[in-house]
Write an enzyme that holds these catalytic residues in place. Structure first.
Site, PDB file in Angstrom:
ATOM      1  N   HIS A  77     -28.815 -53.772 -19.730  1.00 13.46           N
ATOM      2  CA  HIS A  77     -27.580 -54.039 -20.705  1.00 13.46           C
ATOM      3  C   HIS A  77     -27.565 -55.255 -21.248  1.00 13.46           C
ATOM      4  O   HIS A  77     -27.665 -56.222 -20.916  1.00 13.46           O
ATOM      5  CB  HIS A  77     -26.331 -53.496 -20.069  1.00 13.46           C
ATOM      6  CG  HIS A  77     -25.824 -52.452 -19.506  1.00 13.46           C
ATOM      7  ND1 HIS A  77     -25.322 -52.006 -20.254  1.00 13.46           N
ATOM      8  CD2 HIS A  77     -26.139 -51.936 -18.015  1.00 13.46           C
ATOM      9  CE1 HIS A  77     -24.971 -50.735 -19.749  1.00 13.46           C
ATOM     10  NE2 HIS A  77     -25.508 -50.776 -18.429  1.00 13.46           N
ATOM     11  N   PRO A 158     -20.590 -51.769 -29.233  1.00 15.90           N
ATOM     12  CA  PRO A 158     -19.997 -52.830 -30.192  1.00 15.90           C
ATOM     13  C   PRO A 158     -18.501 -53.301 -29.679  1.00 15.90           C
ATOM     14  O   PRO A 158     -17.624 -52.296 -29.328  1.00 15.90           O
ATOM     15  CB  PRO A 158     -19.896 -51.393 -31.331  1.00 15.90           C
ATOM     16  CG  PRO A 158     -21.643 -50.566 -30.906  1.00 15.90           C
ATOM     17  CD  PRO A 158     -21.381 -50.583 -29.232  1.00 15.90           C
ATOM     18  N   LYS A 159     -19.082 -54.381 -30.220  1.00 20.64           N
ATOM     19  CA  LYS A 159     -17.056 -54.581 -29.916  1.00 20.64           C
ATOM     20  C   LYS A 159     -15.988 -55.525 -31.289  1.00 20.64           C
ATOM     21  O   LYS A 159     -17.598 -55.904 -32.315  1.00 20.64           O
ATOM     22  CB  LYS A 159     -17.084 -55.814 -28.869  1.00 20.64           C
ATOM     23  CG  LYS A 159     -17.942 -55.274 -27.518  1.00 20.64           C
ATOM     24  CD  LYS A 159     -17.840 -56.108 -26.604  1.00 20.64           C
ATOM     25  CE  LYS A 159     -18.332 -55.684 -25.142  1.00 20.64           C
ATOM     26  NZ  LYS A 159     -20.654 -55.283 -25.619  1.00 20.64           N
ATOM     27  N   GLY A 228     -19.747 -47.235 -18.866  1.00 20.90           N
ATOM     28  CA  GLY A 228     -18.123 -47.807 -18.247  1.00 20.90           C
ATOM     29  C   GLY A 228     -17.734 -47.770 -16.850  1.00 20.90           C
ATOM     30  O   GLY A 228     -18.485 -47.322 -15.950  1.00 20.90           O
ATOM     31  N   HIS A 255     -24.633 -42.610 -17.131  1.00 20.80           N
ATOM     32  CA  HIS A 255     -24.719 -42.796 -16.288  1.00 20.80           C
ATOM     33  C   HIS A 255     -23.841 -41.927 -15.739  1.00 20.80           C
ATOM     34  O   HIS A 255     -21.992 -41.457 -15.876  1.00 20.80           O
ATOM     35  CB  HIS A 255     -22.931 -44.458 -16.080  1.00 20.80           C
ATOM     36  CG  HIS A 255     -24.007 -45.593 -16.501  1.00 20.80           C
ATOM     37  ND1 HIS A 255     -25.000 -45.546 -18.627  1.00 20.80           N
ATOM     38  CD2 HIS A 255     -24.258 -47.011 -16.117  1.00 20.80           C
ATOM     39  CE1 HIS A 255     -24.878 -46.870 -18.453  1.00 20.80           C
ATOM     40  NE2 HIS A 255     -25.351 -47.523 -16.658  1.00 20.80           N
ATOM     41  N   GLU A 258     -22.326 -42.421 -10.212  1.00 19.76           N
ATOM     42  CA  GLU A 258     -22.526 -44.053  -9.749  1.00 19.76           C
ATOM     43  C   GLU A 258     -21.948 -44.819  -8.641  1.00 19.76           C
ATOM     44  O   GLU A 258     -22.856 -45.248  -7.770  1.00 19.76           O
ATOM     45  CB  GLU A 258     -22.747 -45.478 -10.786  1.00 19.76           C
ATOM     46  CG  GLU A 258     -23.161 -45.303 -11.741  1.00 19.76           C
ATOM     47  CD  GLU A 258     -22.822 -46.739 -12.636  1.00 19.76           C
ATOM     48  OE1 GLU A 258     -23.128 -47.543 -12.847  1.00 19.76           O
ATOM     49  OE2 GLU A 258     -21.918 -46.134 -14.008  1.00 19.76           O
ATOM     50  N   ASP A 336     -30.907 -53.377 -15.496  1.00 17.35           N
ATOM     51  CA  ASP A 336     -29.847 -52.696 -15.275  1.00 17.35           C
ATOM     52  C   ASP A 336     -29.122 -54.138 -15.986  1.00 17.35           C
ATOM     53  O   ASP A 336     -28.558 -54.263 -16.868  1.00 17.35           O
ATOM     54  CB  ASP A 336     -29.124 -52.744 -14.350  1.00 17.35           C
ATOM     55  CG  ASP A 336     -27.780 -51.418 -14.242  1.00 17.35           C
ATOM     56  OD1 ASP A 336     -26.927 -51.566 -15.546  1.00 17.35           O
ATOM     57  OD2 ASP A 336     -26.808 -51.663 -13.715  1.00 17.35           O
TER      58      ASP A 336
END
Length: 398
Positions: A77, A158-159, A228, A255, A258, A336
């Site tokens: 990430h 994206p933000k 997330g 993901h 987890e 990660d």
């Protein structure tokens, strides 16, 4: 008639006992020499195999070896991979500000996973403009290059900020990757666009739209990720992932599992047969999910340090790595968030896996080749990977 002398055929002389003894001794000596040569060849091959079986060597020699070992990174990430040096550069070497950000960002000990997500906010506030985002991408790629990474898939969500919408964010990252490719021509670098489980369907489709537009203009975006908060279900995003694969030709990674408490969308996600599964930490604790995943032909992205520092397990040897390796599931060793978790560079992750699970050179080669096979650039023939494959086969960066 003339007189003809009758020529008698010469009969071979009978070998004397002494000659026979000497001949047998010569043959015995020659056979012994041949056997000794073969025995030495066999012993040398057995020694090579023994050396591989007892690999790795001792620290710190091993870590130096792994820094020079060819590596593949499929799960990194961007906002979790910033080093203190990169953060300092982004804030224009304001050391007090950089120190404050690093203290809120980087872990020193394991904490609950829910608290880890808050760590990202420390750097997201400085990645709110194109210049900072560009620096983050280029410097992070440089660090992976210096660490011996030959193939990198960087991922980011994206933000929208005061200076960027989703499209500009995606374009900024893609342009930075293209720039980094020129700086590191020996590397293959691509982008995965991440969707957050808490996104609405409308936001996710907007991001997918811009992803498709930029994808058509550049050979950078190869996949889509679902990430997330692992406690949240993502039923509203399943159709978006399907469209990303079916109509945009993107690889899909998600993901999954987890946390020990597994959300109710997990079976649906696995039934989609994603190309890869991120973490999958607790899939093996559920017989049904383990069977579904085991039959899916998906690769598992394992992040050992991440799992330790998020308290998924308390020691690397407790990792699910061994469970799935024993069952022949393809595995990739990944970082990660190397910026958040200490001692989690790609070389260190490879070393930990080799050390804890007694991996041989052949094991490492298979892991690398599987990772390259399941890379999205390979799946969708986005580039020629033959040179990287050669380096993996030869265990070299040269």
């Amino acid at each position: 008639m003339g007189n003809k002398k009758n020529k008698k055929k010469q009969q071979p002389q009978e070998e004397s006992q002494a000659d026979r003894s000497r001949r047998q001794q010569r043959e015995a000596k020659r056979n012994a020499e041949e056997h000794e040569f073969l025995d030495n060849e066999i012993a040398a091959e057995q020694m090579k195999r023994a050396d591989a079986a007892t690999f790795p060597l001792n620290v710190p020699k091993d870590l130096a070896f792994f820094k020079k070992y060819p590596k593949i990174e499929l799960h990194a990430h961007l906002t979790g991979s910033l080093s203190p040096k990169t953060i300092s550069e982004i804030v224009e070497h304001d050391e007090e500000k950089a120190k404050n950000i690093v203290s809120r960002y980087r872990l020193t000990e394991p904490i609950d996973m829910d608290k880890v997500f808050h760590r990202f906010k420390a750097v997201e506030e400085i990645l709110d403009n194109p210049d900072s985002l560009r620096i983050a991408v280029i410097r992070t790629i440089r660090e992976f290059s210096e660490d011996g990474c030959l193939y990198l898939e960087l991922r980011t969500t994206p933000k929208k900020t005061a200076t960027m919408d989703y499209e500009k964010y995606i374009r900024t990252v893609c342009r930075a990757i293209i720039e980094a490719r020129m700086l590191h021509p020996h590397m293959k670098i691509f982008l995965i666009i991440s969707l957050n489980r808490n996104m609405t369907f409308d936001i996710a489709t907007e991001i997918l739209h811009y992803t498709g537009v930029v994808q058509q203009e550049s050979n950078v975006i190869v996949g889509m990720d679902l990430g997330g908060d692992p406690k949240l279900s993502a039923f509203q995003l399943l159709d978006v992932l399907y469209i990303a694969r079916r109509f945009h030709g993107l690889g899909i990674t998600a993901h999954i599992a987890e946390k020990r408490t597994i959300p109710n969308d997990t079976t649906d996600l696995l039934m989609m047969k994603p190309d890869r599964v991120g973490h999958g930490t607790f899939l093996h604790t559920n017989d049904h999910l383990a069977q579904v995943f085991g039959r899916s032909n998906s690769l598992l992205e394992v992040c050992i340090s991440s799992n330790v520092y998020t308290k998924s397990y308390n020691h690397p040897r407790r990792s699910h790595f061994a469970f799935w390796k024993k069952r022949g599931v393809p595995i990739a060793i990944c970082t990660d968030d190397k910026g958040i978790f200490p001692n989690a560079s790609l070389s260190e992750e490879y070393y930990k896996a080799a050390d804890e699970f007694n991996l041989s050179l052949e094991d490492l080669k298979k892991i690398n080749l599987d990772a390259l096979k399941y890379s999205f650039a390979n799946k969708y023939i986005a580039t020629d990977l033959s040179e990287i494959r050669r380096k993996i086969e030869m265990h070299t960066l040269e």
